[in-house]
Design a protein around this motif. Structure first.
Motif, PDB file in Angstrom:
ATOM      1  N   PRO A  59      12.382  10.464 -26.200  1.00  0.00           N
ATOM      2  CA  PRO A  59      11.415  10.832 -25.151  1.00  0.00           C
ATOM      3  C   PRO A  59      10.211  11.592 -25.685  1.00  0.00           C
ATOM      4  O   PRO A  59       9.148  11.570 -25.056  1.00  0.00           O
ATOM      5  CB  PRO A  59      12.247  11.689 -24.190  1.00  0.00           C
ATOM      6  N   ASP A  60      10.369  12.262 -26.811  1.00  0.00           N
ATOM      7  CA  ASP A  60       9.251  12.977 -27.433  1.00  0.00           C
ATOM      8  C   ASP A  60       8.680  12.089 -28.545  1.00  0.00           C
ATOM      9  O   ASP A  60       9.216  12.043 -29.651  1.00  0.00           O
ATOM     10  CB  ASP A  60       9.743  14.310 -27.990  1.00  0.00           C
ATOM     11  N   ARG A  61       7.608  11.383 -28.249  1.00  0.00           N
ATOM     12  CA  ARG A  61       7.060  10.436 -29.219  1.00  0.00           C
ATOM     13  C   ARG A  61       6.618  11.123 -30.499  1.00  0.00           C
ATOM     14  O   ARG A  61       6.786  10.585 -31.589  1.00  0.00           O
ATOM     15  CB  ARG A  61       5.894   9.673 -28.593  1.00  0.00           C
ATOM     16  N   ALA A  62       6.075  12.322 -30.373  1.00  0.00           N
ATOM     17  CA  ALA A  62       5.634  13.037 -31.573  1.00  0.00           C
ATOM     18  C   ALA A  62       6.829  13.341 -32.483  1.00  0.00           C
ATOM     19  O   ALA A  62       6.718  13.251 -33.711  1.00  0.00           O
ATOM     20  CB  ALA A  62       4.911  14.327 -31.185  1.00  0.00           C
ATOM     21  N   HIS A  63       7.971  13.686 -31.875  1.00  0.00           N
ATOM     22  CA  HIS A  63       9.165  13.944 -32.676  1.00  0.00           C
ATOM     23  C   HIS A  63       9.627  12.659 -33.360  1.00  0.00           C
ATOM     24  O   HIS A  63      10.009  12.678 -34.539  1.00  0.00           O
ATOM     25  CB  HIS A  63      10.279  14.499 -31.799  1.00  0.00           C
TER      26      HIS A  63
END
Length: 334
Positions: A59-63
């Motif tokens: 859900p966290d694209r940056a992660h």
């Protein structure tokens, strides 16, 4: 050692097997009906000379993008250990010197596993077959007929024996003069496993990792498995069978991936006992809990009769799909 970049069987098997499935890249694992799930973060690149791909869902694209960078750095680190194409890799130095002091832990670990697979397969998995590759490749480049002469095979086979690989805490030694190792039958699976473990340790639950061999985490959408296919070697755009992957790995071996003569009679899949380069099966696909096991067993099974493979499967939690050279039906075992 100057080794040509021709060991492509894993890429060819997996890529061709998945050509009819949804999504780009070597595996083209299907992301069907993803619904509210996040869009995958995808990386395409090269691992040990073969096309590779990551598909990460978080859900966290940056992660997820940070995890891609970590995974790629891990691939590059392991290439410095296992690559046959880099003169400075640990494996290349071991082959040149016959001994490597203070070896990287990954090399010691993988060679220990390779020796164990040698024992378990009656020597049909053997990382010391590089001498056979050198012999066949030299004749092929020179335009000389294959197979090599009995005397040439005898001389090469004198350098082939996984039991002559000595792995100690502080050194690795090749005990026969002129021995050299290739890890092309297991290293791509090992790299796939290390990358998968890295991603899982950093909080990722859903991914497809394909570093020449494929391993799945979680699923591409709620209630859906990752899927891959088995290629028809006669028509790589045709899928013979589709395979669900639920936290499992898949590997394919096929001599058609690297023929050593124009007719494709001789391949890079060697029998370590006889030195012959004609595998028993046109292709072998193995599904296993981890990619290292799938990779090694698909290599060994290429030289085994079906009854022997059945016996092996009774000792391993794996399944195998076999395609015979006579173009008979696909055989599933396990």
């Amino acid at each position: 050692m100057n080794t040509p970049r021709v060991h492509r069987r894993r890429f060819l098997g997996i890529f061709a097997a998945s050509a009819a499935l949804i999504g780009p890249g070597p595996l083209r694992a299907a992301l069907r009906d993803a619904g509210p799930w996040p869009e995958p973060v995808t990386w395409n690149g090269i691992a040990l000379g073969a096309d590779a791909q990551l598909r990460l869902l978080h859900p966290d694209r940056a992660h997820a993008e940070r995890l891609v960078r970590m995974a790629v750095a891990e691939v590059h680190r392991l290439e410095r250990v296992f690559s046959m194409y880099r003169e400075d890799s640990a494996l290349s130095r071991l082959n040149r010197q016959g001994r490597l002091d203070a070896p990287p832990p990954d090399l010691s670990r993988l060679l220990t596993q390779a020796i164990a697979f040698g024992e378990q397969t009656g020597g049909l998995f053997d990382p010391s077959v590089q001498a056979l590759w050198d012999l066949y490749a030299a004749r092929s480049r020179a335009g000389r007929p294959l197979p090599p002469t009995p005397a040439e095979l005898h001389a090469a086979l004198a350098k082939v024996d996984y039991r002559a690989i000595r792995v100690e805490e502080d050194a690795i030694e090749l005990e026969r003069p002129g021995m050299a190792l290739t890890l092309n039958g297991i290293a791509q699976g090992y790299i796939t496993d290390r990358v998968t473990e890295l991603l899982r340790a950093n909080g990722l639950s859903h991914a497809m990792v394909d570093m020449g061999e494929a391993r799945s985490l979680g699923s591409p959408a709620p209630g859906r498995p990752w899927r891959a296919g088995i290629a028809d070697p006669r028509d790589p755009g045709r899928v013979l069978d589709s395979i669900d992957l639920r936290d499992q790995a898949l590997a394919t071996s096929g001599g058609y991936g690297t023929p050593l003569d124009p007719a494709g009679r001789f391949t890079h899949l060697f029998n370590p006992h006889t030195g012959q380069a004609t595998p028993r099966w046109r292709s072998v696909t193995v599904r296993a809990p981890d990619a290292t096991t799938a990779d090694a067993l698909s290599t060994a099974f290429a030289q085994m009769p079906a009854d022997t493979i059945r016996g092996m499967i009774s000792r391993f939690p794996v399944q195998a799909w076999l395609m015979a050279p006579d173009d008979g039906p696909l055989i599933r075992l396990g």
